[in-house]
Each structure stands twice: as structure tokens, then as C-alpha cells.
Design an enzyme around this catalytic site. Sequence first.
Site, PDB file in Angstrom:
ATOM      1  N   HIS A 131       0.866  -1.182   0.000  1.00 21.32           N
ATOM      2  CA  HIS A 131       0.000   0.000   0.000  1.00 21.32           C
ATOM      3  C   HIS A 131       0.906   1.236   0.000  1.00 21.32           C
ATOM      4  O   HIS A 131       2.026   1.176   0.519  1.00 21.32           O
ATOM      5  CB  HIS A 131      -0.831  -0.062   1.287  1.00 21.32           C
ATOM      6  CG  HIS A 131      -1.879   0.990   1.426  1.00 21.32           C
ATOM      7  ND1 HIS A 131      -1.595   2.268   1.834  1.00 21.32           N
ATOM      8  CD2 HIS A 131      -3.205   0.943   1.228  1.00 21.32           C
ATOM      9  CE1 HIS A 131      -2.713   2.964   1.893  1.00 21.32           C
ATOM     10  NE2 HIS A 131      -3.711   2.188   1.523  1.00 21.32           N
ATOM     11  N   ASP A 208       3.272  -4.663   8.117  1.00 18.06           N
ATOM     12  CA  ASP A 208       2.043  -3.904   7.966  1.00 18.06           C
ATOM     13  C   ASP A 208       0.880  -4.875   8.207  1.00 18.06           C
ATOM     14  O   ASP A 208       0.577  -5.724   7.363  1.00 18.06           O
ATOM     15  CB  ASP A 208       1.988  -3.298   6.551  1.00 18.06           C
ATOM     16  CG  ASP A 208       0.688  -2.540   6.299  1.00 18.06           C
ATOM     17  OD1 ASP A 208      -0.235  -2.650   7.123  1.00 18.06           O
ATOM     18  OD2 ASP A 208       0.601  -1.846   5.264  1.00 18.06           O
ATOM     19  N   GLN A 211      -4.282  -5.269   7.217  1.00 16.19           N
ATOM     20  CA  GLN A 211      -5.287  -6.198   6.709  1.00 16.19           C
ATOM     21  C   GLN A 211      -5.185  -7.581   7.347  1.00 16.19           C
ATOM     22  O   GLN A 211      -5.941  -8.478   6.974  1.00 16.19           O
ATOM     23  CB  GLN A 211      -5.182  -6.321   5.179  1.00 16.19           C
ATOM     24  CG  GLN A 211      -5.373  -5.027   4.423  1.00 16.19           C
ATOM     25  CD  GLN A 211      -6.757  -4.403   4.634  1.00 16.19           C
ATOM     26  OE1 GLN A 211      -7.682  -5.024   5.172  1.00 16.19           O
ATOM     27  NE2 GLN A 211      -6.912  -3.160   4.221  1.00 16.19           N
ATOM     28  N   LYS A 234     -10.211  -0.497  10.717  1.00 14.07           N
ATOM     29  CA  LYS A 234     -10.344  -1.695   9.868  1.00 14.07           C
ATOM     30  C   LYS A 234     -10.663  -2.933  10.687  1.00 14.07           C
ATOM     31  O   LYS A 234     -10.659  -4.043  10.178  1.00 14.07           O
ATOM     32  CB  LYS A 234      -9.041  -1.924   9.093  1.00 14.07           C
ATOM     33  CG  LYS A 234      -8.752  -0.825   8.067  1.00 14.07           C
ATOM     34  CD  LYS A 234      -7.582  -1.195   7.209  1.00 14.07           C
ATOM     35  CE  LYS A 234      -7.031  -0.043   6.411  1.00 14.07           C
ATOM     36  NZ  LYS A 234      -7.930   0.449   5.366  1.00 14.07           N
ATOM     37  N   CYS A 373      -4.924   2.527  -3.521  1.00 14.68           N
ATOM     38  CA  CYS A 373      -3.661   3.000  -2.935  1.00 14.68           C
ATOM     39  C   CYS A 373      -2.539   1.984  -3.140  1.00 14.68           C
ATOM     40  O   CYS A 373      -1.656   1.831  -2.278  1.00 14.68           O
ATOM     41  CB  CYS A 373      -3.813   3.341  -1.454  1.00 14.68           C
ATOM     42  SG  CYS A 373      -5.014   4.620  -1.141  1.00 14.68           S
TER      43      CYS A 373
HETATM   44  N1  C6P Z   1      -6.176   0.434   2.886  1.00 12.11           N
HETATM   45  C1  C6P Z   1      -7.993   0.210   1.326  1.00 12.11           C
HETATM   46  O1  C6P Z   1      -9.086   0.541   0.855  1.00 12.11           O
HETATM   47  P1  C6P Z   1      -4.807   3.802   7.008  1.00 12.11           P
HETATM   48  O2  C6P Z   1      -5.425   4.556   5.892  1.00 12.11           O
HETATM   49  O3  C6P Z   1      -3.584   4.472   7.562  1.00 12.11           O
HETATM   50  O4  C6P Z   1      -5.785   3.392   8.068  1.00 12.11           O
HETATM   51  O5  C6P Z   1      -4.306   2.412   6.392  1.00 12.11           O
HETATM   52  C2  C6P Z   1      -3.365   2.409   5.364  1.00 12.11           C
HETATM   53  C3  C6P Z   1      -3.141   1.022   4.855  1.00 12.11           C
HETATM   54  C4  C6P Z   1      -1.903   0.441   5.014  1.00 12.11           C
HETATM   55  N2  C6P Z   1      -1.651  -0.811   4.626  1.00 12.11           N
HETATM   56  C5  C6P Z   1      -2.588  -1.572   4.046  1.00 12.11           C
HETATM   57  C6  C6P Z   1      -2.261  -2.969   3.652  1.00 12.11           C
HETATM   58  C7  C6P Z   1      -3.871  -1.041   3.833  1.00 12.11           C
HETATM   59  O6  C6P Z   1      -4.800  -1.795   3.249  1.00 12.11           O
HETATM   60  C8  C6P Z   1      -4.142   0.290   4.234  1.00 12.11           C
HETATM   61  C9  C6P Z   1      -5.471   0.924   3.958  1.00 12.11           C
HETATM   62  C10 C6P Z   1      -7.518   0.888   2.579  1.00 12.11           C
HETATM   63  O7  C6P Z   1      -7.315  -0.690   0.831  1.00 12.11           O
HETATM   64  C11 C6P Z   1      -7.673   2.363   2.488  1.00 12.11           C
HETATM   65  S1  C6P Z   1      -6.662   3.083   1.256  1.00 12.11           S
END
Ligand code: C6P
Length: 416
Positions: A131, A208, A211, A234, A373
Site C-alpha cells: 500500500h 504492515d 489487513q 479496519k 492506494c
Molecule cells: N487500505 C484500502 O481501501 P490507514 O489509511 O492508515 O488506516 O491504512 C493504510 C493502509 C496500510 N496498509 C494496508 C495494507 C492497507 O490496506 C491500508 C489501507 C484501505 O485498501 C484504504 S486506502
Amino acid sequence: MESLKPTDVLDIERIKTDFPILAREVRPGVKLVYLDSTATTQKPVQVITSMDEYYRRTNANIHRGIHVLAEEATALYEEARITVAKFINAPTARQIIFTRNTTESINLVSRTWGRANLNPGDVIILTEMEHHSNLVPWQILAAEKNLQLEFISVDPQGYLDLDVYRSLLDLNPRLVAFTQMSNVLGTINPAMEITQMAHDSGAIVLIDGAQSVPHFPVDVQTLDADFLVFSGHKMCGPTGVGVLYGRKDLLEEMPPFLGGGDMIKRVQLRSYIPSSIPYKFEAGTPAIAEAIGLGAAVDYLQQIGLDAIAAQEQVLVDYALERLTEIPGVTVYGPEAKDRGGVTAFNLDGVHAHDVAQILDGDGIAVRAGHHCAMPLHDKFNIPASTRASYYLYNSIEDLDKLVDSIYMVKRIFRL
Ligand code: C6P
């Protein structure tokens, strides 16, 4: 022979009643089918109530006041930290830093550990499926400190190429940062193996978990993670709160991230002494209600059981792959069901991903369309965008049938 339709592992009808939003119609007569949990999950009444009660009964600033409300608010905030620590099996709650989200957690590491420890020419290994949150902070640091970024490639089936990784380790990287589960392909990466290999070559590992932590049991001690990052929103928690877990010795040595109130022991006009962890990294008034809401979300997930949640998602993704791939013109990206979580990104020949999503929305089905993203990953697959349906503990086999019916509707509209 037509295969038997699977059944839900969880009592989805009952679980749906915990989520008020799932009862709503998105327009008259059209009930919401929420298949966008990878972007953000819905919130159960248990989380909403915990935050509502906090504001009605307790609201005060923490770590400062001597009055009853301040003491209660501090206790609730610190209890949430302990709950999160136990959830990922952190050795101590002091290793849990509350941030705003996964993105801020990664930036915290890049700007503190990265700035303090990396030098020109040092190598960072990332993957092609990251991401942007786990790419751009390292690009910024690489530009600042003249670092070398290397990438573990993704094969056409959506797996990381561990042979490429093995050869990159010969470069003696200082850091390996990778996602435990892809937000596009759904690939669940072999995090323990990747971490062990990194450690064997002397690198620090950042996982990370945006997910993974919400969807299956993640244990930082079993993984031997140096850093693990994830977001509250999430995992049935509120927006505005995220987590950085770090190895104690690393966190203690890292310089502070933001300067201000609450992160200091003593301040003089020209100098300061930082506080100990975790407070050193939590400058200013934090998202108190949100941290408490995250604690309630963890309690909620644990009450249902992470193993049961993972099993439900496995049934869903198995069925989704079977149904989606039998639709002529549909390409689903990523590995086979046994190696993935509840994410299916796909394209329908001849229709832009945004058009697919718009027509599904007409049936009340919420999915995401675009690059999610993860632009480099879409470049790798040579596609500008994909439509992504993602699943969580409140989704049923019936929700998937509605998705498939609606995709057939897209085909009819486009006369495909
Ligand atoms: N992915 C998606 O629709 P934040 O925005 O900081 O809470 O998370 C960022 C992020 C980082 N790593 C992974 C693997 C992610 O999936 C995400 C967020 C969402 O896929 C929003 S862009």
C-alpha cells in the site's frame, strides 16, 4: 456437477444485528450490502456505545487531572492499551503506541528509527504489493538520506517471489518492511518465514498488519516482529486511532516523533527530557474516546473469536472465487483461496472498474473501485484500476450471491 452451496460458519443474521448500519436502506427499497471492509469496517453497537458512554459519563483529558473524571478517563485509555497488547500478545502494554492509523505508525518509524539508524547507501527491502502507506514514507526517507530501495517482486498469481527476496538479502538490508496481507490481491504472505530470513541477515522487520490483525490471529512474539502496525477503523473500531507495536529496546532508543505536551519528563527553555515509552511517542491530547472504542472493538472480535472470523472469511472467499470466475469476462487477481483473506479484486472485460462499482451501488452493493492506494501493483498487472469486493465477519454467502447477480446485471446493461 454443480457443487453444493457452502454455509456460513458464523451466525451472520445475529451478527448483523450488532451493526445498526447494516439494517439501513441506501435508497428506498434498496438494502445495503457492505462489501468494502478492506477500506473501513462497520462498527458494532458495542463500540458505538462504549464511545457514547465515555462522552456522556467520563470525558476528561488524561494523564493530567487529579479529579475523578480525569482519573477514570486515564484508566479507560490505559485499559484499552492493555487490551490491545494482549490481543497481539505483546510482552508489555508499554510497547503499544496509539497513533492515528497505520499510515502514521509507519511514518513514525521512518522518521524516528529510520532517521536515527539509516545511513547513505543502506538498503531497505519492500514488496511490489505494498500500500502507498508502506512505500511513500520510505521513498521520502530514501531521498533524504540517499538510501537504496529494493522490491520483492509479485508473480502473476499474486505471490511474493521468495527467490528474489533471498537474492536481495545478499545486499545486507537494514530493514525489511512488508504487508502481511495484500489489500488488493488478498495474498497472505508467509510473514514468519520472511521475518526469520530478514533476521538471519541482520535486518529489522516492520510488518504492515492493516489487513491481517483484523482478520486472523496475529501474535507478535510468534512472528518475532520488530514493528507491527495497524488501524482501529479496519477492525470494527473507530477512525482516528491506530497502533504501533515495537520491540522494547528499539522503542526505548528511538528519538521522539512529535514534540509537545505529555511526551516529556521535564522541559526547560532550551531543552527537554523525553518521557518513557509509550508516552514519548504520544505528544498532545490523544484520541481518547477512539482508543477506548478500539479496546471495545478488540473485546468484540475476541468474543466472536478470531479463528471463527478467519474461518467465515475463508468460506466466503472460496465461494467468491468459484462464483466470480465462472462469470464470462471476469478476471480475479490474486492467489487461490487457501492463501488469501477476504478480498477479491477483479475486472470485467469491456467495462471500467468505476462503472462496475457504480452499477453495483445501484443494487445497494458497496465495493471500492480504483487503484486501492496500490498503484505500482496495478502497474505490475498492467491495469489502471480494479473493482474490489471485500468481506468481514458480518458478510454472508447470500451477500455474495447478490454481488454475482449484480455483476450479471452489469453485463446486461453493457450488452456483454
Ligand atoms: N487500505 C484500502 O481501501 P490507514 O489509511 O492508515 O488506516 O491504512 C493504510 C493502509 C496500510 N496498509 C494496508 C495494507 C492497507 O490496506 C491500508 C489501507 C484501505 O485498501 C484504504 S486506502
